[in-house]
Motif scaffolding. Structure first.
Motif, mmCIF file in Angstrom:
data_model
loop_
_atom_site.group_PDB
_atom_site.id
_atom_site.type_symbol
_atom_site.label_atom_id
_atom_site.label_comp_id
_atom_site.label_asym_id
_atom_site.label_seq_id
_atom_site.Cartn_x
_atom_site.Cartn_y
_atom_site.Cartn_z
ATOM 1 N N GLY A 75 25.266 2.976 55.724
ATOM 2 C CA GLY A 75 25.761 3.859 56.759
ATOM 3 C C GLY A 75 25.827 3.233 58.136
ATOM 4 O O GLY A 75 26.216 3.880 59.093
ATOM 5 N N VAL A 76 25.444 1.995 58.230
ATOM 6 C CA VAL A 76 25.516 1.329 59.528
ATOM 7 C C VAL A 76 26.979 1.092 59.885
ATOM 8 O O VAL A 76 27.750 0.648 59.041
ATOM 9 C CB VAL A 76 24.778 -0.027 59.463
ATOM 10 C CG1 VAL A 76 24.947 -0.798 60.740
ATOM 11 C CG2 VAL A 76 23.314 0.211 59.138
ATOM 12 N N PRO A 77 27.398 1.388 61.103
ATOM 13 C CA PRO A 77 28.800 1.127 61.465
ATOM 14 C C PRO A 77 29.118 -0.361 61.366
ATOM 15 O O PRO A 77 28.283 -1.212 61.616
ATOM 16 C CB PRO A 77 28.912 1.617 62.918
ATOM 17 C CG PRO A 77 27.580 2.090 63.314
ATOM 18 C CD PRO A 77 26.646 2.069 62.166
ATOM 19 N N ARG A 78 30.383 -0.631 61.005
ATOM 20 C CA ARG A 78 30.777 -1.987 60.688
ATOM 21 C C ARG A 78 30.512 -2.961 61.831
ATOM 22 O O ARG A 78 29.940 -4.040 61.625
ATOM 23 C CB ARG A 78 32.264 -2.021 60.331
ATOM 24 C CG ARG A 78 32.789 -3.395 59.999
ATOM 25 C CD ARG A 78 34.241 -3.314 59.543
ATOM 26 N NE ARG A 78 34.312 -2.727 58.207
ATOM 27 C CZ ARG A 78 34.202 -3.446 57.105
ATOM 28 N NH1 ARG A 78 34.017 -4.733 57.165
ATOM 29 N NH2 ARG A 78 34.264 -2.847 55.931
ATOM 30 N N ALA A 79 30.904 -2.594 63.038
ATOM 31 C CA ALA A 79 30.762 -3.532 64.154
ATOM 32 C C ALA A 79 29.295 -3.908 64.363
ATOM 33 O O ALA A 79 28.968 -5.073 64.590
ATOM 34 C CB ALA A 79 31.338 -2.905 65.417
ATOM 35 N N GLN A 80 28.465 -2.891 64.234
ATOM 36 C CA GLN A 80 27.042 -3.157 64.434
ATOM 37 C C GLN A 80 26.501 -4.080 63.345
ATOM 38 O O GLN A 80 25.754 -5.027 63.630
ATOM 39 C CB GLN A 80 26.291 -1.822 64.411
ATOM 40 C CG GLN A 80 24.870 -1.936 64.888
ATOM 41 C CD GLN A 80 24.154 -0.620 64.756
ATOM 42 O OE1 GLN A 80 24.783 0.433 64.694
ATOM 43 N NE2 GLN A 80 22.843 -0.662 64.695
ATOM 44 N N ALA A 81 26.903 -3.809 62.125
ATOM 45 C CA ALA A 81 26.433 -4.650 61.026
ATOM 46 C C ALA A 81 26.886 -6.080 61.225
ATOM 47 O O ALA A 81 26.136 -7.035 60.967
ATOM 48 C CB ALA A 81 26.969 -4.107 59.700
ATOM 49 N N GLN A 82 28.102 -6.250 61.702
ATOM 50 C CA GLN A 82 28.619 -7.596 61.867
ATOM 51 C C GLN A 82 27.877 -8.357 62.958
ATOM 52 O O GLN A 82 27.562 -9.540 62.803
ATOM 53 C CB GLN A 82 30.120 -7.551 62.163
ATOM 54 C CG GLN A 82 30.919 -7.191 60.933
ATOM 55 C CD GLN A 82 32.420 -7.220 61.190
ATOM 56 O OE1 GLN A 82 32.835 -7.122 62.341
ATOM 57 N NE2 GLN A 82 33.191 -7.348 60.132
ATOM 58 N N SER A 83 27.585 -7.667 64.047
ATOM 59 C CA SER A 83 26.892 -8.403 65.118
ATOM 60 C C SER A 83 25.469 -8.734 64.677
ATOM 61 O O SER A 83 24.944 -9.808 64.968
ATOM 62 C CB SER A 83 26.925 -7.615 66.424
ATOM 63 O OG SER A 83 26.077 -6.502 66.316
ATOM 64 N N ARG A 84 24.858 -7.831 63.931
ATOM 65 C CA ARG A 84 23.515 -8.119 63.412
ATOM 66 C C ARG A 84 23.565 -9.316 62.482
ATOM 67 O O ARG A 84 22.690 -10.185 62.489
ATOM 68 C CB ARG A 84 22.986 -6.877 62.668
ATOM 69 C CG ARG A 84 21.655 -7.083 61.970
ATOM 70 C CD ARG A 84 20.483 -6.911 62.904
ATOM 71 N NE ARG A 84 19.206 -7.144 62.206
ATOM 72 C CZ ARG A 84 18.248 -7.919 62.680
ATOM 73 N NH1 ARG A 84 18.413 -8.557 63.808
ATOM 74 N NH2 ARG A 84 17.115 -8.056 62.018
ATOM 75 N N ALA A 85 24.656 -9.376 61.656
ATOM 76 C CA ALA A 85 24.794 -10.491 60.727
ATOM 77 C C ALA A 85 24.838 -11.811 61.488
ATOM 78 O O ALA A 85 24.191 -12.796 61.107
ATOM 79 C CB ALA A 85 26.057 -10.313 59.878
ATOM 80 N N ARG A 86 25.588 -11.816 62.552
ATOM 81 C CA ARG A 86 25.679 -13.063 63.321
ATOM 82 C C ARG A 86 24.339 -13.443 63.923
ATOM 83 O O ARG A 86 23.946 -14.616 63.929
ATOM 84 C CB ARG A 86 26.741 -12.918 64.418
ATOM 85 C CG ARG A 86 28.144 -13.047 63.841
ATOM 86 C CD ARG A 86 29.206 -13.150 64.908
ATOM 87 N NE ARG A 86 30.431 -12.580 64.375
ATOM 88 C CZ ARG A 86 30.873 -11.366 64.657
ATOM 89 N NH1 ARG A 86 30.212 -10.602 65.514
ATOM 90 N NH2 ARG A 86 31.961 -10.906 64.094
ATOM 91 N N GLU A 87 23.645 -12.431 64.392
ATOM 92 C CA GLU A 87 22.292 -12.686 64.931
ATOM 93 C C GLU A 87 21.421 -13.350 63.893
ATOM 94 O O GLU A 87 20.730 -14.330 64.159
ATOM 95 C CB GLU A 87 21.640 -11.357 65.269
ATOM 96 C CG GLU A 87 21.552 -11.025 66.736
ATOM 97 C CD GLU A 87 20.921 -9.634 66.872
ATOM 98 O OE1 GLU A 87 21.554 -8.785 67.502
ATOM 99 O OE2 GLU A 87 19.813 -9.444 66.318
#
Lengths: 283, 515, 542
Positions: free
Chosen positions: C392-404
């Motif tokens: 349920g995490v919004p896509r943009a947030q998940a992506q930035s977390r992934a990069r982190e």
């Protein structure tokens, strides 16, 4: 992968041949606007006997070259569509059987075996004869006899991919099982399916030609098989009426086989290298 | 009083017999194509059935190549002056193949009971009959309601085969087990039928004419492939190719071989006439303008030249030029695509696809169907050819499930016998592919057909038929195509093969092989 | 002359397009009679190619460019095939890493050994059988009469390896080439095989060329050592000298990377539990058909343990001990037969499939095989974001977390746009760790996460895990078969054997004061244990 494929001489020859056939099929209405059924000249003209008729005329004085070009459309169309339908039946069935196992697998495989035990060609003949020959019934009949090997292949591939750890990782990520099947497992089974599909198109073209030859073709569709069947009675005096469509079938089927083999070789080093590296496992 | 002396005819028959010394013995291999659906001539009257069963069954009379009646099971006959009473005296000592004696009762049963139910074409003629009686075992009397000139032409093997009463009376004719082993009175007996391979007939040792037949046996060979049939003839495996057995484009080559003779004779009785049924009931074909457009759209000369190698003649109407009372003083439908398009525009043809059913008798007919389809598509008619086999064709035409369907029928010498049955309303009956299949219903014309049949003088009849032809040709109930010609090809040392108006159908009776 | 094998300036070409021109570049070494030479190197160093060249088993496209291999004063590289065949098995024998693939699964053991005799036309059938029996006894296989009739699949890994050694010894070769024969075996089995090889060397006076990547093995059995790297020999010498005074920096790096017996400082860990396993049971049943008896294997037999928050618990055992099953059951990739798995208070074992999916993120796993744990058709970004997005995490947030996370594991954010095949094994394991972290789990289970990696890469990943443990207070259940590795990372260690928990305690307790016999056995079996201690002490001192 493209590099490996393009370095395979046989495969490139196959691509060139197939492209030639496709081009002819697509430009048929441009080259021969009157269609393949029009009587244009005296019948039984030998190839090159009259200008503008490089391949001669048939029993009714129709242009053999036009017939070849329009026949290409039918052969390719039937080959492609029937393969697609066979894939549409076989891939989901095999995927579900391989992924879910147990009674789904049992049921699907018994169903598949039922179709596999009946000889292909005989079943195709029966189906077409029952449903009255037409392009649609031929396509469906071919699809029905062709889907079992696809289901088996997909099932085997899915069973093997399903065991890989990234599938477990996907489960841990909370993905639903259908989603895992669709987005994680199936995309990794695509290579052998593509190879098989290219060979299936070749087989479908041969099946269609055989059915037309036996008189079970669509009487309103000009196909290579029909040409050979119609020329059967005059083969002694007008060899070219059987020869050219025969050559056309050979070239097309050969091209597809070469492409299929090339694809197989191009995909496989990929696979075998991966397996070798996975060998370092604990006992 | 018109009195036909039977004796005169016997002498004539004797004189007509060839002088050369006939030699007994030998076997004849004749091609039959396609394989007949059955051999019980009373039930099935397809071309191939007539070919084979013509040796097994007989009728009261036979006809020579001028269509003059000859004795057969009847050794003499008289017609009363008013043309109403036909009296036949039957031969003595005739037996059925199973030994039972043949009597007048068999004739009465065949004509009055059996064939009345099963033989559509004969029914047309029987409509004129008031009664059929057998005063004694050797005499049969047909009493007509009104004079019917062509009636004497109805006693041909295929038109009125005499069938055994003792086997069929009271049974379900279609399912009688004897149908598999037909019993007749003819010169040859049924021996064996290897389905898909051959039909074997053997000499009837008890045939009532001494010395006949000369041949010991006849094999009717089933060879489904046209090229294979030609090869079989070339290699000597078969001896006779009846008309229509090989593709037309093989005929010139075969007739030029050594020791090969051919003849166009033997079809006078039939005068095969080819046309397409046009469904008058439904679809675009129900509109007369559409039907006329079809006639103008077709290039029939082209088909005659290319598909039939120049054999045959373009048909102008329902009556063949070989049949009595033909006239060409009618509207001629030449090849005129523009006229066809005009007619289609007038009628408002909307492009509805029209089904075309070819005759499943070989590549010739398939090519013909394709040629017609091409002709019609050039004027804008959307045609789809249907794929079929013999059984399918029978089914579709007899159940009226078609738009345009190829056929060819025989004329039997007189418009009243073989022509009117396809155009009169009383012959509209589902279940037969040989009657008024197109559903043409024109009561005024029906009356004219009926009248013309019973007029007494030929001149009257000619004028009446001219009138009919003019009108019916404008209505185009069916699309007349060609008068067909089927050359019979055979080895020259086979003699007297074609001596009658039905040619090879009953040819083996008189045929002999010169050694 | 007592030199059995002498390799002089051997150069082997790789096919064009490979990552370097030579598999082996100007390599020279010699083995004396009765001597054990260990060839050490990581994957891709060319050590196996050398052995293959000697046996004439080079793959197509790979050719010997230069050099000689003198065996019994003949250059075996230049011999015609027929003579090479005569040599193989009779004078030079080879044993491989994977005994299952090296043995014919359709032939009985006795037959395979007899086949070696048959191939060289020796002895009669009866004599062959007798000799086979003798060999089987010599390699220490129990119940020789039964083994001689057994098929390979009926033997365990260690037994198969012994069988292969028997086959290798059949014709009494002068040179035995062993290509990582013990890498795929359990520690205890490995110890036994090493001892067997030493015995055989003593008894028969064979020369042995032993290829390995494990310095512990070197310490156990080697007389001479050469270290290979990217096709070249970088160091050679006696085992003692190389182990204690490595000269080449690469050798030094390798030695440093070895998880030594040195025990890290004990850390204080909070007591709050992240994962509680109570009386967990899982039994596998096979057979049970009409005529076959049901075979029950208790993979996990009533095991209870706890992993505290911020703690690393090592789960150590040999193959068949049930440690992997325990791990998989804890994440419910496998459904347990009984017991509880409590994470943050919720019993995962009791949840329905639907509820489970909602709770899945709490326990994540890092898998063993870096080449199978990532979907080859998916970009890294997808692999890292699939799970969070499903939660349920919004896509943009998940992506930035992934990069982190990719930055945290040391790969850089732009790795997200690449495909798995562009990364090495070690890098892929880091991605696997990042993927596990992306779900924000309470606990990570590392299932043999470093076992498939080379020693130096292993060290790097262990460093990463240690770093994460510090930074994120990560709780980890670390499953491994290698006690040395466990010691590097774990706070506590649990020892499993045959599905049961044998012993559990802090690292110091386990290593210094093991209570159970089995634990002691395990510790003793670690190759080079004595040496490692002494080496470490020396290094600490130096």
């Amino acid at each position: 992968m493209w590099k490996r494929f393009s370095s395979n001489m046989g495969a490139m020859v196959g691509v060139v041949l197939l492209l030639a056939v496709i081009v002819v099929a697509l430009t048929a209405p441009l080259l021969f606007p009157n269609g393949p059924w029009q009587m244009v000249q005296r019948p039984f003209l030998a190839p090159m006997a009259v200008d503008g008729l490089p391949l001669g005329t048939d029993t009714l004085g129709r242009n053999v070259a036009a017939q070849l070009a329009y026949g290409a459309r039918v052969s390719l169309l039937v080959g492609l569509v029937s393969t697609l339908v066979a894939l549409l039946i076989g891939v989901p069935l095999g995927a579900l059987a391989g992924f879910y196992g147990s009674w789904v697998d049992e049921g699907a495989m018994r169903f598949t075996e039922f179709f596999q035990t009946i000889p292909n060609f005989a079943l195709a003949i029966v189906l077409v004869a029952i449903f009255e020959p037409s392009l649609a019934s031929i396509t469906i009949a071919i699809a029905i006899v062709s889907w079992p090997p696809v289901a088996r292949l997909v099932r085997a591939e899915v069973m093997s991919v399903r065991k890989r750890e990234f599938v477990d990782a996907a489960r841990l990520a909370g993905l639903t099982r259908p989603r895992i099947l669709l987005t994680q497992v199936l995309p990794n089974t695509v290579s052998p399916i593509i190879v098989m599909a290219s060979l299936m198109v070749a087989t479908a073209i041969l099946l269609e030609s055989s059915l037309s030859f036996l008189g079970l073709g669509d009487p309103n569709a000009m196909s290579w098989g029909y040409m050979i069947g119609a020329a059967r009675t005059v083969i002694r005096t007008s060899w070219w009426l059987s020869f050219f469509p025969g050559i056309a079938i050979v070239i097309t089927v050969l091209a597809l086989n070469l492409i299929g083999e090339g694809l197989n070789d191009a995909f496989n080093p990929h696979l075998s290298r991966r397996r070798a590296r996975a060998g370092k496992e604990k006992a | 009083m018109t009195y036909l002396k039977a004796t005169t005819f016997l002498i004539a028959a004797a004189l007509a017999a060839p002088v050369a010394a006939q030699q007994a013995g030998g076997r004849l291999d004749i091609v039959v194509q396609p394989e007949p659906p059955g051999l019980m001539l009373g039930l099935v009257q397809n071309g191939p059935t007539q070919l084979v069963a013509g040796d097994i069954y007989e009728s009261l009379l036979r006809y020579d190549t001028d269509l003059v009646p000859q004795p057969s099971l009847a050794e003499s006959w008289t017609i009363s002056d008013d043309g109403l009473v036909y009296t036949f005296t039957l031969r003595e000592g005739v037996t059925w193949h199973d030994g039972t004696p043949f009597t007048a009762a068999d004739v009465v049963f065949s004509a009055d009971v059996f064939l009345r139910e099963t033989h559509a074409r004969l029914r047309s003629s029987l409509a004129y009959v008031d009664s059929i009686t057998a005063p004694d075992d050797l005499t049969v009397v047909f009493t007509l309601k009104e004079p019917f000139g062509p009636f004497i032409n109805a006693f041909e093997t295929g038109t009125m085969p005499i069938v055994p009463k003792h086997i069929y009376d009271g049974t379900d004719y279609a399912n009688n087990p004897a149908n598999a082993t037909p019993i007749g009175t003819g010169p040859f007996k049924f021996e064996a039928w290897e389905k898909g391979s051959y039909i074997h007939l053997v000499k009837n040792e008890d045939y009532y004419i001494d010395g006949l037949p000369y041949l010991d046996e006849v094999f009717y060979r089933v060879i489904p492939d046209a090229a294979a049939r030609a090869v079989a003839f070339e290699t000597g495996e078969v001896d006779v190719l009846p008309g229509g057995s090989v593709e037309n484009w093989d005929v010139p080559r075969l007739t030029q071989m050594d020791n090969v003779c051919s003849t166009g004779n033997g079809w006078e009785f039939f005068a095969p006439h080819a046309w397409m049924w046009l469904n008058n009931r439904e679809g675009p074909t129900a509109d007369a303008k559409f039907r006329q457009a079809v006639m103008y759209a077709m290039d029939r000369e082209f088909v005659k030249d290319v598909v039939w190698n120049g054999y045959g003649k373009v048909a102008t109407g329902p009556i063949s030029s070989k049949t009595n009372f033909y006239s060409d003083d009618v509207t001629i439908y030449d090849h005129n695509p523009d006229k066809a398009k005009e007619l289609l525009a007038e009628m408002g043809y909307d492009g509805t696809p029209v089904r075309l059913l070819p005759l499943p008798y070989g590549e010739t007919w398939q090519r013909w169907a394709e040629a017609v389809r091409q002709n019609l598509s050039e004027v804008g008619i959307n045609v789809e050819i249907e794929s079929t086999d013999v059984a399918g064709w029978n089914e579709k035409t007899s159940q009226w499930d078609y738009d345009m369907a190829f056929t060819y029928l025989y004329q039997y010498g007189d418009p009243a016998l073989g022509v009117s049955r396809n155009y009169t309303a009383d012959r509209i009956q589902k279940g037969s592919p040989w009657n008024n299949v197109e559903g043409y219903d024109n009561p005024a014309l029906d009356a004219k057909w009926a009248a013309a049949a019973t007029m007494v003088t030929p001149e009257e009849r000619a004028a009446a038929y001219l009138d009919i032809q003019k009108e019916i040709i404008d209505d185009v109930p069916v699309a007349w195509l060609l008068e067909l010609e089927f050359p019979t090809i055979y080895r020259c040392d086979i003699k007297d093969l074609v001596t009658t108006g039905i040619g090879v159908n009953d040819g083996p009776r008189n045929a002999w092989i010169e050694k | 002359m007592s030199t059995t094998l002498s390799i002089e300036h051997l150069t082997i070409d790789l096919p064009p397009g490979a990552d370097r021109p030579h598999a082996v570049d100007d390599v020279s070494f010699a083995i004396d009679k009765g001597e054990i030479l260990c060839v050490v190197g990581e994957s891709g160093s060319g050590k196996s190619m050398t052995a293959n060249a000697l046996m004439g088993l080079l793959p197509p496209g790979v050719k010997v460019r230069a050099g000689r291999a003198l065996f019994e004063s003949r250059d075996i590289l230049k011999l015609p095939e027929a003579e090479k065949q005569a040599l193989r098995g009779a004078r030079i024998a080879m044993i491989f890493q994977e005994p299952m693939t090296a043995l014919n699964p359709l032939m009985r053991i006795g037959d395979q050994i007899a086949e070696v005799f048959a191939a060289h036309d020796r002895f009669t059938t009866a004599e062959r059988r007798k000799k086979a029996l003798a060999l089987i006894t010599e390699v220490g296989l129990p119940d020789p009469e039964k083994i001689i009739r057994a098929y390979p699949f009926q033997l365990s890994g260690g037994q198969r390896q012994r069988a292969m050694i028997a086959m290798a010894l059949a014709l009494e070769p002068k040179l035995l080439i062993a290509d990582e024969p013990t890498t795929a075996l359990d520690v205890t089995t490995q110890a036994q095989i090493l001892k067997l090889i030493l015995d055989l060397r003593d008894r028969r006076g064979m020369a042995v060329m032993f290829i390995t990547h494990d310095f512990g093995v070197v310490a156990e059995i080697a007389d001479q050592v050469i270290v290979m790297r990217e096709g070249r020999v970088v160091e050679r010498g006696t085992a003692a000298r190389v182990l204690e005074q490595p000269e080449h920096p690469y050798t030094q790096r390798l030695l440093e990377a070895i998880p030594t017996g040195k025990l890290p400082q004990a850390r204080a860990v909070p007591q709050e539990p992240a994962l509680e396993i109570k009386a967990l049971r899982k039994t596998y049943r096979t057979g049970g058909g009409l005529f076959k008896p049901v075979r029950e294997v208790r993979a996990v037999d009533d095991v209870s343990l706890t992993v505290a928050r911020g703690e690393v618990l090592g789960l150590v055992g040999e193959s068949g001990s049930g440690k992997s099953t325990l791990g998989r059951t804890a994440v419910r990739l496998v459904d347990p037969d009984g017991g509880q798995v409590l994470v943050g208070g919720t019993d995962l074992a009791a949840l329905s499939e639907q509820d489970l999916r909602a709770q899945r993120h709490k326990v994540q796993m890092v898998f063993q095989d870096p080449y199978a744990s990532l979907n080859p058709r998916q970009k890294i970004m997808g692999a890292l974001t699939d799970g969070p997005i499903a939660k349920g995490v919004p896509r943009a947030q998940a992506q930035s977390r992934a990069r982190e996370l990719l930055e945290i594991v040391g790969l850089g954010a732009d790795a997200a746009e690449r495909y798995p095949h562009e990364f090495s094994g070690g890098q892929r394991q880091r991605i696997g760790i990042a993927r596990a972290l992306a779900m924000d789990p309470e606990l990570i289970i590392a299932d043999e996460a470093v076992s498939a990696l080379d020693v130096s890469i292993q060290a790097q990943v262990l460093d990463l895990l240690r770093d994460l443990r510090e930074r994120l207070s990560l709780s980890i259940l670390f499953i491994t078969h290698d006690l040395r590795v466990a010691a590097q990372l774990c706070d506590r260690i649990a020892v499993m054997q045959k599905g049961r928990l044998v012993e559990i305690g802090t690292v110091h307790q386990i290593f210094l004061t093991p209570q159970q016999d089995y634990t002691r056995q395990l510790l003793a079996a670690v190759p080079g244990a004595d040496w490692a201690d002494s080496w470490q002490q020396q290094a600490a001192g130096a």
